[in-house]
Motif scaffolding. Structure first.
Motif, PDB file in Angstrom:
ATOM      1  N   GLY A 195       0.707  -1.248  -0.099  1.00 34.39           N
ATOM      2  CA  GLY A 195      -0.148   0.070  -0.038  1.00 34.39           C
ATOM      3  C   GLY A 195       0.960   1.363   0.163  1.00 34.39           C
ATOM      4  N   GLU A 253       3.030   5.719   5.011  1.00 38.93           N
ATOM      5  CA  GLU A 253       2.100   4.489   4.818  1.00 38.93           C
ATOM      6  C   GLU A 253       0.713   5.252   3.865  1.00 38.93           C
ATOM      7  OE1 GLU A 253       1.074   1.741   4.877  1.00 38.93           O
ATOM      8  OE2 GLU A 253       1.538   0.515   6.587  1.00 38.93           O
ATOM      9  N   ASP A 254       0.159   4.316   3.426  1.00 39.28           N
ATOM     10  CA  ASP A 254      -1.098   4.821   2.847  1.00 39.28           C
ATOM     11  C   ASP A 254      -2.065   4.972   3.958  1.00 39.28           C
ATOM     12  OD1 ASP A 254      -1.548   2.126   3.247  1.00 39.28           O
ATOM     13  OD2 ASP A 254      -2.579   1.625   1.315  1.00 39.28           O
TER      14      ASP A 254
HETATM   15 MG   LIG Z   1       0.016  -1.907   3.929  1.00 36.10          MG
END
Ligand SMILES: [Mg+2]
Ligand SMILES: O=P(O)(O)OC[C@H]1O[C@H](OP(=O)(O)OP(=O)(O)O)[C@H](O)[C@@H]1O
Ligand SMILES: O=C(O)c1cc(=O)[nH]c(=O)[nH]1
Length: 192
Positions: free
Chosen positions: A73, A117-118
């Motif tokens: 992600g 991070e997403d």
């Molecule tokens: Mg992830």
């Protein structure tokens, strides 16, 4: 970019999903932010990640020399944030279940890194990514994400700047509200 403009980008990408989702942590939720759909437009990814870069403390912008993201992600948003900051982009991945820095990526001892991070829900993936970066010699001085849906609960152990905070409910699997229990659950992410 204000919260309404950010949400408009998510809506335009059809990334605000409703149903019954099994999250990376095993928690269940009636809502899922599908950031892959947001990031499928390079122009949208650039708009959102440059807005995030502008939200970071000036000292972080000037001090970090790499952005490292947890796959999958975090990959695209980490790359776009690195572009906005003018630094290198790397990623950690978990082919054996635990995040590690591979593919010839390397850090000098104490190299200052931003972990991107997403989505942050419990913060577990972020903390694991930070531990992997530190095990490879880096010093994570800041964390960032597109979305913080932890409702103020995630403690990443370093200062954290999300582009947007969203209040989204999560439930443990044994405490589902009946309307959620009535819908078949799907697991969009890749954690085994
Ligand atoms: Mg992830
Ligand atoms: O804060 P947490 O409770 O850890 O949840 C958020 C994490 O879950 C998702 O990843 P996932 O593990 O589903 O895998 P993916 O990135 O490969 O899709 C998301 O990309 C974050 O990494
Ligand atoms: O907690 C997760 O796994 C998660 C939640 C969410 O809304 N979006 C996502 O990509 N992952």
């Amino acid at each position: 970019m204000n919260d309404e403009a950010i949400l408009a980008e998510f809506r335009a990408a059809n990334a605000l999903l409703e149903g019954h989702f099994i999250l990376s942590s095993g928690l269940r939720s009636p809502r899922y932010l599908q950031c892959a759909r947001v990031l499928m437009s390079p122009a949208r990814a650039e708009r959102l990640c440059s807005a995030l870069a502008a939200k970071l403390p000036a000292a972080v912008r000037s001090e970090v020399s790499a952005v490292i993201a947890p796959a999958m992600g975090g990959l695209i948003c980490g790359y776009e944030l690195a572009r906005a900051l003018g630094v290198d982009s790397m990623f950690v991945e978990r082919p054996q279940g635990t995040f590690e820095l591979r593919r010839g990526f390397a850090l000098t001892p104490g190299q200052k890194v931003l972990m991107m991070e997403d989505v942050v829900t419990t913060g577990l993936s972020s903390r694991e990514a930070i531990a992997a970066i530190e095990a490879a010699g880096g010093k994570v001085i800041h964390a960032a994400s597109l979305v913080d849906r932890s409702n103020g609960k995630a403690d990443l152990g370093v200062p954290f700047t999300p582009l947007i905070r969203l209040n989204v409910p999560s439930y443990s699997a044994d405490a589902l509200p009946p309307e959620l229990a009535a819908i078949p659950a799907i697991k969009p992410g890749s954690r085994a």
